[in-house]
Scaffold this motif. Structure first.
Motif, PDB file in Angstrom:
ATOM      1  N   LEU A  79      19.742 -11.465   9.681  1.00 53.09           N
ATOM      2  CA  LEU A  79      20.613 -11.358  10.845  1.00 53.09           C
ATOM      3  C   LEU A  79      19.817 -11.410  12.149  1.00 53.09           C
ATOM      4  O   LEU A  79      20.294 -11.936  13.163  1.00 53.09           O
ATOM      5  CB  LEU A  79      21.422 -10.060  10.778  1.00 53.09           C
ATOM      6  N   ALA A  80      18.592 -10.885  12.100  1.00 57.10           N
ATOM      7  CA  ALA A  80      17.748 -10.857  13.300  1.00 57.10           C
ATOM      8  C   ALA A  80      17.481 -12.264  13.835  1.00 57.10           C
ATOM      9  O   ALA A  80      17.374 -12.468  15.047  1.00 57.10           O
ATOM     10  CB  ALA A  80      16.433 -10.148  12.991  1.00 57.10           C
ATOM     11  N   ALA A  81      17.372 -13.222  12.931  1.00 59.77           N
ATOM     12  CA  ALA A  81      17.113 -14.599  13.360  1.00 59.77           C
ATOM     13  C   ALA A  81      18.299 -15.171  14.130  1.00 59.77           C
ATOM     14  O   ALA A  81      18.140 -16.086  14.941  1.00 59.77           O
ATOM     15  CB  ALA A  81      16.808 -15.469  12.149  1.00 59.77           C
ATOM     16  N   ILE A  82      19.476 -14.623  13.891  1.00 61.31           N
ATOM     17  CA  ILE A  82      20.684 -15.109  14.557  1.00 61.31           C
ATOM     18  C   ILE A  82      20.918 -14.379  15.880  1.00 61.31           C
ATOM     19  O   ILE A  82      21.284 -14.994  16.886  1.00 61.31           O
ATOM     20  CB  ILE A  82      21.910 -14.928  13.634  1.00 61.31           C
ATOM     21  N   THR A  83      20.687 -13.071  15.860  1.00 58.65           N
ATOM     22  CA  THR A  83      21.000 -12.249  17.031  1.00 58.65           C
ATOM     23  C   THR A  83      19.849 -12.136  18.020  1.00 58.65           C
ATOM     24  O   THR A  83      20.050 -11.716  19.161  1.00 58.65           O
ATOM     25  CB  THR A  83      21.394 -10.831  16.584  1.00 58.65           C
ATOM     26  N   GLY A  84      18.635 -12.478  17.573  1.00 58.34           N
ATOM     27  CA  GLY A  84      17.485 -12.342  18.449  1.00 58.34           C
ATOM     28  C   GLY A  84      16.933 -10.932  18.503  1.00 58.34           C
ATOM     29  O   GLY A  84      16.033 -10.646  19.298  1.00 58.34           O
ATOM     30  N   GLN A  85      17.453 -10.048  17.648  1.00 59.87           N
ATOM     31  CA  GLN A  85      16.960  -8.683  17.594  1.00 59.87           C
ATOM     32  C   GLN A  85      15.651  -8.620  16.814  1.00 59.87           C
ATOM     33  O   GLN A  85      15.259  -9.585  16.146  1.00 59.87           O
ATOM     34  CB  GLN A  85      18.017  -7.767  16.970  1.00 59.87           C
ATOM     35  N   VAL A  86      14.988  -7.462  16.880  1.00 59.47           N
ATOM     36  CA  VAL A  86      13.670  -7.319  16.266  1.00 59.47           C
ATOM     37  C   VAL A  86      13.710  -6.275  15.149  1.00 59.47           C
ATOM     38  O   VAL A  86      13.991  -5.103  15.412  1.00 59.47           O
ATOM     39  CB  VAL A  86      12.621  -6.897  17.311  1.00 59.47           C
ATOM     40  N   PRO A  87      13.431  -6.682  13.904  1.00 58.32           N
ATOM     41  CA  PRO A  87      13.363  -5.707  12.816  1.00 58.32           C
ATOM     42  C   PRO A  87      12.299  -4.642  13.099  1.00 58.32           C
ATOM     43  O   PRO A  87      11.197  -4.957  13.531  1.00 58.32           O
ATOM     44  CB  PRO A  87      12.972  -6.565  11.605  1.00 58.32           C
ATOM     45  N   GLY A  88      12.656  -3.401  12.870  1.00 58.07           N
ATOM     46  CA  GLY A  88      11.753  -2.308  13.165  1.00 58.07           C
ATOM     47  C   GLY A  88      11.953  -1.726  14.538  1.00 58.07           C
ATOM     48  O   GLY A  88      11.457  -0.631  14.827  1.00 58.07           O
ATOM     49  N   VAL A  89      12.670  -2.440  15.385  1.00 57.55           N
ATOM     50  CA  VAL A  89      12.986  -1.974  16.740  1.00 57.55           C
ATOM     51  C   VAL A  89      14.479  -1.722  16.861  1.00 57.55           C
ATOM     52  O   VAL A  89      14.910  -0.645  17.291  1.00 57.55           O
ATOM     53  CB  VAL A  89      12.517  -2.984  17.804  1.00 57.55           C
ATOM     54  N   ASP A  90      15.273  -2.728  16.498  1.00 59.51           N
ATOM     55  CA  ASP A  90      16.727  -2.621  16.577  1.00 59.51           C
ATOM     56  C   ASP A  90      17.283  -2.154  15.229  1.00 59.51           C
ATOM     57  O   ASP A  90      17.062  -2.817  14.203  1.00 59.51           O
ATOM     58  CB  ASP A  90      17.342  -3.970  16.951  1.00 59.51           C
ATOM     59  N   PRO A  91      18.001  -1.040  15.195  1.00 62.70           N
ATOM     60  CA  PRO A  91      18.495  -0.482  13.934  1.00 62.70           C
ATOM     61  C   PRO A  91      19.345  -1.444  13.112  1.00 62.70           C
ATOM     62  O   PRO A  91      19.305  -1.420  11.876  1.00 62.70           O
ATOM     63  CB  PRO A  91      19.322   0.733  14.382  1.00 62.70           C
ATOM     64  N   GLU A  92      20.113  -2.311  13.789  1.00 61.90           N
ATOM     65  CA  GLU A  92      21.015  -3.215  13.069  1.00 61.90           C
ATOM     66  C   GLU A  92      20.258  -4.189  12.176  1.00 61.90           C
ATOM     67  O   GLU A  92      20.833  -4.719  11.215  1.00 61.90           O
ATOM     68  CB  GLU A  92      21.882  -4.003  14.056  1.00 61.90           C
ATOM     69  N   VAL A  93      18.995  -4.450  12.476  1.00 63.11           N
ATOM     70  CA  VAL A  93      18.221  -5.417  11.694  1.00 63.11           C
ATOM     71  C   VAL A  93      16.997  -4.753  11.055  1.00 63.11           C
ATOM     72  O   VAL A  93      16.007  -5.424  10.739  1.00 63.11           O
ATOM     73  CB  VAL A  93      17.797  -6.619  12.566  1.00 63.11           C
ATOM     74  N   THR A  94      17.070  -3.448  10.854  1.00 61.92           N
ATOM     75  CA  THR A  94      15.991  -2.672  10.252  1.00 61.92           C
ATOM     76  C   THR A  94      16.473  -2.094   8.923  1.00 61.92           C
ATOM     77  O   THR A  94      17.644  -1.706   8.823  1.00 61.92           O
ATOM     78  CB  THR A  94      15.561  -1.537  11.195  1.00 61.92           C
ATOM     79  N   PRO A  95      15.638  -2.041   7.885  1.00 63.29           N
ATOM     80  CA  PRO A  95      16.068  -1.493   6.596  1.00 63.29           C
ATOM     81  C   PRO A  95      16.725  -0.119   6.728  1.00 63.29           C
ATOM     82  O   PRO A  95      16.306   0.714   7.533  1.00 63.29           O
ATOM     83  CB  PRO A  95      14.758  -1.410   5.801  1.00 63.29           C
ATOM     84  N   ALA A  96      17.752   0.104   5.922  1.00 60.85           N
ATOM     85  CA  ALA A  96      18.539   1.336   5.993  1.00 60.85           C
ATOM     86  C   ALA A  96      17.693   2.581   5.768  1.00 60.85           C
ATOM     87  O   ALA A  96      17.926   3.615   6.404  1.00 60.85           O
ATOM     88  CB  ALA A  96      19.674   1.275   4.970  1.00 60.85           C
ATOM     89  N   CYS A  97      16.718   2.496   4.882  1.00 57.96           N
ATOM     90  CA  CYS A  97      15.889   3.667   4.587  1.00 57.96           C
ATOM     91  C   CYS A  97      15.086   4.092   5.818  1.00 57.96           C
ATOM     92  O   CYS A  97      14.915   5.288   6.082  1.00 57.96           O
ATOM     93  CB  CYS A  97      14.953   3.383   3.415  1.00 57.96           C
ATOM     94  N   VAL A  98      14.608   3.115   6.575  1.00 61.63           N
ATOM     95  CA  VAL A  98      13.825   3.414   7.773  1.00 61.63           C
ATOM     96  C   VAL A  98      14.719   4.059   8.830  1.00 61.63           C
ATOM     97  O   VAL A  98      14.343   5.043   9.465  1.00 61.63           O
ATOM     98  CB  VAL A  98      13.164   2.139   8.330  1.00 61.63           C
ATOM     99  N   ASN A  99      15.912   3.511   8.995  1.00 62.93           N
ATOM    100  CA  ASN A  99      16.848   4.070   9.964  1.00 62.93           C
ATOM    101  C   ASN A  99      17.215   5.511   9.639  1.00 62.93           C
ATOM    102  O   ASN A  99      17.458   6.318  10.533  1.00 62.93           O
ATOM    103  CB  ASN A  99      18.131   3.233  10.013  1.00 62.93           C
ATOM    104  N   SER A 100      17.265   5.833   8.354  1.00 64.01           N
ATOM    105  CA  SER A 100      17.768   7.140   7.939  1.00 64.01           C
ATOM    106  C   SER A 100      16.709   8.235   7.929  1.00 64.01           C
ATOM    107  O   SER A 100      17.057   9.421   7.869  1.00 64.01           O
ATOM    108  CB  SER A 100      18.355   7.037   6.528  1.00 64.01           C
ATOM    109  N   CYS A 101      15.444   7.882   7.994  1.00 62.16           N
ATOM    110  CA  CYS A 101      14.366   8.865   7.806  1.00 62.16           C
ATOM    111  C   CYS A 101      14.408   9.936   8.900  1.00 62.16           C
ATOM    112  O   CYS A 101      14.167   9.654  10.081  1.00 62.16           O
ATOM    113  CB  CYS A 101      13.014   8.164   7.802  1.00 62.16           C
ATOM    114  N   ILE A 102      14.690  11.171   8.511  1.00 62.30           N
ATOM    115  CA  ILE A 102      14.893  12.232   9.493  1.00 62.30           C
ATOM    116  C   ILE A 102      13.595  12.697  10.148  1.00 62.30           C
ATOM    117  O   ILE A 102      13.611  13.303  11.217  1.00 62.30           O
ATOM    118  CB  ILE A 102      15.608  13.438   8.861  1.00 62.30           C
TER     119      ILE A 102
END
Length: 215
Positions: free
Chosen positions: A147-170
């Motif tokens: 999805l990042a290639a379409i939206t121009g977002q950056v994996p690891g920076v933007d939550p929408e294009v970052t793995p769910a486990c990384v987003n959830s880590c408390i």
């Protein structure tokens, strides 16, 4: 060239299993199948005993042994470093399951649901028949990466294009990004810390780095 990797700071992981739950929620894996697990390891002798929590999943190796043994080329390494499985090509031979030194792959031969043979409404909605009888594993949430290639977002920076486990880590123990980008969080973090990769002596060049101390 892009090479997506994950770093896990073992000094920060509290063993809460939130990443495991987030992965199951994001990928709708069958009962008993966990693409991401957290191992609970005890070392030392009483009274000097220590617990270490070790999140594990597919390591998305640069030299994946699973790819070499696949007779149909269902398993391939993408240009961005992700190891992918084409369910249409997979014949469920389990060669890759046996070849993986990280116990990261599984095969489900029959449909299973949380409460017997009848799926709940949520299970029925997300049930994927293409994953029955084929090898499956952590994908680094590949749908988000693509999805990042379409939206121009950056994996690891933007939550929408970052793995769910990384987003959830408390505790912020998990980071994700392009290790070839010197400005990415994983690149900067790995430069500042001591780390290792699991079974790297096998030459698999895993894409998951475990941080354990300062440089």
């Amino acid at each position: 060239m892009t090479r997506y990797v994950m770093s896990i700071d073992l000094r920060r992981c509290v063993g809460c299993q939130t990443c495991t739950a987030a992965c199951k929620g994001a990928n709708a894996t069958p009962p008993g199948i966990q693409w991401r697990r957290v191992l609970d390891i005890e070392t030392g002798e009483f009274p000097d005993v220590r617990r270490t929590f070790l999140p594990v999943a597919c390591m998305h190796c640069a030299n994946p042994p699973c790819e070499a043994v696949c007779p149909t080329r269902a398993t391939t390494k993408r240009a961005d470093g992700l190891v992918a499985i084409d369910y249409d090509l997979c014949i469920g031979c389990a060669n890759c399951v046996m070849a993986c030194p990280y116990d990261a792959r599984s095969i489900v031969h029959e449909s299973h649901f949380a409460y017997g043979d009848t799926p709940m409404a949520s299970e029925a909605k997300r049930f994927d028949p293409d994953r029955i009888g084929v090898s499956m594993k952590c994908t680094f949430c590949v749908d988000r990466i693509d999805l990042a290639a379409i939206t121009g977002q950056v994996p690891g920076v933007d939550p929408e294009v970052t793995p769910a486990c990384v987003n959830s880590c408390i505790s912020g123990a998990m980071q994700f990004g392009d290790i070839e980008d010197p400005q990415s969080s994983v690149s900067r973090l790995l430069k500042e810390t001591q780390h290792y990769r699991m079974h790297e002596e096998l030459g698999t060049e895993p894409g998951v780095y475990y941080i354990w101390d300062q440089s």
